[in-house]
Scaffold this motif. Structure first.
Motif, mmCIF file in Angstrom:
data_model
loop_
_atom_site.group_PDB
_atom_site.id
_atom_site.type_symbol
_atom_site.label_atom_id
_atom_site.label_comp_id
_atom_site.label_asym_id
_atom_site.label_seq_id
_atom_site.Cartn_x
_atom_site.Cartn_y
_atom_site.Cartn_z
ATOM 1 N N VAL A 2 0.859 -1.188 0.000
ATOM 2 C CA VAL A 2 0.000 0.000 0.000
ATOM 3 C C VAL A 2 0.888 1.229 0.000
ATOM 4 O O VAL A 2 1.801 1.346 0.807
ATOM 5 N N PRO A 3 0.631 2.156 -0.882
ATOM 6 C CA PRO A 3 1.528 3.307 -1.006
ATOM 7 C C PRO A 3 1.300 4.417 0.011
ATOM 8 O O PRO A 3 2.021 5.408 -0.009
ATOM 9 N N LEU A 4 0.291 4.299 0.871
ATOM 10 C CA LEU A 4 -0.009 5.350 1.847
ATOM 11 C C LEU A 4 0.076 4.774 3.253
ATOM 12 O O LEU A 4 -0.558 3.764 3.549
ATOM 13 N N VAL A 5 0.833 5.421 4.115
ATOM 14 C CA VAL A 5 1.015 4.958 5.491
ATOM 15 C C VAL A 5 0.698 6.098 6.451
ATOM 16 O O VAL A 5 1.327 7.157 6.389
ATOM 17 N N GLU A 6 -0.273 5.832 7.321
ATOM 18 C CA GLU A 6 -0.699 6.852 8.288
ATOM 19 C C GLU A 6 0.050 6.671 9.613
ATOM 20 O O GLU A 6 0.370 5.552 10.010
ATOM 21 N N SER A 21 0.026 12.182 10.114
ATOM 22 C CA SER A 21 0.795 12.265 8.878
ATOM 23 C C SER A 21 0.436 11.106 7.973
ATOM 24 O O SER A 21 0.124 10.002 8.446
ATOM 25 N N CYS A 22 0.497 11.349 6.690
ATOM 26 C CA CYS A 22 0.241 10.322 5.686
ATOM 27 C C CYS A 22 1.391 10.388 4.691
ATOM 28 O O CYS A 22 1.484 11.351 3.922
ATOM 29 N N ALA A 23 2.236 9.377 4.723
ATOM 30 C CA ALA A 23 3.410 9.357 3.852
ATOM 31 C C ALA A 23 3.153 8.430 2.674
ATOM 32 O O ALA A 23 2.717 7.290 2.850
ATOM 33 N N ALA A 24 3.427 8.935 1.503
ATOM 34 C CA ALA A 24 3.248 8.150 0.291
ATOM 35 C C ALA A 24 4.596 7.626 -0.182
ATOM 36 O O ALA A 24 5.608 8.316 -0.075
ATOM 37 N N SER A 25 4.591 6.421 -0.680
ATOM 38 C CA SER A 25 5.814 5.841 -1.227
ATOM 39 C C SER A 25 5.498 5.095 -2.500
ATOM 40 O O SER A 25 4.417 4.523 -2.642
ATOM 41 N N GLY A 35 -7.486 13.023 0.789
ATOM 42 C CA GLY A 35 -8.456 13.152 1.851
ATOM 43 C C GLY A 35 -8.060 12.392 3.109
ATOM 44 O O GLY A 35 -7.310 11.422 3.046
ATOM 45 N N TRP A 36 -8.557 12.871 4.229
ATOM 46 C CA TRP A 36 -8.500 12.129 5.481
ATOM 47 C C TRP A 36 -9.904 11.617 5.764
ATOM 48 O O TRP A 36 -10.877 12.386 5.710
ATOM 49 N N TYR A 37 -9.972 10.341 6.077
ATOM 50 C CA TYR A 37 -11.220 9.680 6.370
ATOM 51 C C TYR A 37 -11.116 9.096 7.780
ATOM 52 O O TYR A 37 -10.025 8.881 8.291
ATOM 53 N N ARG A 38 -12.266 8.807 8.365
ATOM 54 C CA ARG A 38 -12.238 8.131 9.654
ATOM 55 C C ARG A 38 -13.391 7.152 9.757
ATOM 56 O O ARG A 38 -14.428 7.316 9.097
ATOM 57 N N THR A 77 3.670 14.058 1.280
ATOM 58 C CA THR A 77 3.048 13.801 2.574
ATOM 59 C C THR A 77 1.846 14.722 2.773
ATOM 60 O O THR A 77 1.865 15.875 2.345
ATOM 61 N N VAL A 78 0.831 14.185 3.420
ATOM 62 C CA VAL A 78 -0.367 14.944 3.777
ATOM 63 C C VAL A 78 -0.517 14.903 5.295
ATOM 64 O O VAL A 78 -0.233 13.879 5.924
ATOM 65 N N TYR A 79 -0.959 16.008 5.867
ATOM 66 C CA TYR A 79 -1.083 16.117 7.322
ATOM 67 C C TYR A 79 -2.527 16.450 7.709
ATOM 68 O O TYR A 79 -3.280 17.033 6.925
ATOM 69 N N LEU A 80 -2.856 16.099 8.942
ATOM 70 C CA LEU A 80 -4.129 16.518 9.521
ATOM 71 C C LEU A 80 -3.841 17.003 10.937
ATOM 72 O O LEU A 80 -3.528 16.201 11.820
ATOM 73 N N GLN A 81 -3.908 18.312 11.130
ATOM 74 C CA GLN A 81 -3.754 18.895 12.460
ATOM 75 C C GLN A 81 -5.126 18.913 13.119
ATOM 76 O O GLN A 81 -6.071 19.506 12.574
#
Length: 115
Positions: A2-6, A21-25, A35-38, A77-81
């Motif tokens: 999976v290319p996205l790691v939270e 943080s969401c790091a893509a590789s 997007g951030w989902y929950r 990288t994508v962030y959610l504060q």
């Protein structure tokens, strides 16, 4: 893979803050809306925030004014504060493209808001 790691979740008291943080590789997402989902126990997964490639952001009413999404395209990288956390924010948080790609769902990161 999976290319996205939270990361960045944890246990926090009501009113506290966390930064996810969401790091893509392996794949660059600079041109994608992200997007951030929950997903809370017993509930459907929901989109709480998303950011377009140009930086325009949108939030669900439940988090507006408390959460802030951002991205660093150079770091892929994508962030959610998250500030002013409430018990109802307790959930597993995931990042994905927006709209989501079924192949990109990762393990997520658990956020628990409790005293």
């Amino acid at each position: 893979q999976v290319p996205l790691v939270e990361s960045g979740g944890g246990l926090v008291q009501p009113g506290g803050s966390l930064r996810l943080s969401c790091a893509a590789s392996g794949t660059r997402f600079n041109g994608n809306a992200m997007g951030w989902y929950r997903q809370a126990p017993g509930k459907a997964r929901e989109l709480v925030a998303h950011i377009r490639s140009g930086g325009i952001t949108n939030y669900s009413d439940s988090v507006k004014g408390r959460f802030s999404i951002s991205r660093n395209n150079a770091k892929n990288t994508v962030y959610l504060q998250m500030r002013g956390l409430k018990p109802e924010d307790t959930a597993v948080y995931y990042c994905n493209t927006q709209p989501p790609n079924a192949f990109y769902w990762g393990q997520g990161t658990q956020v628990t808001v409790s005293s």
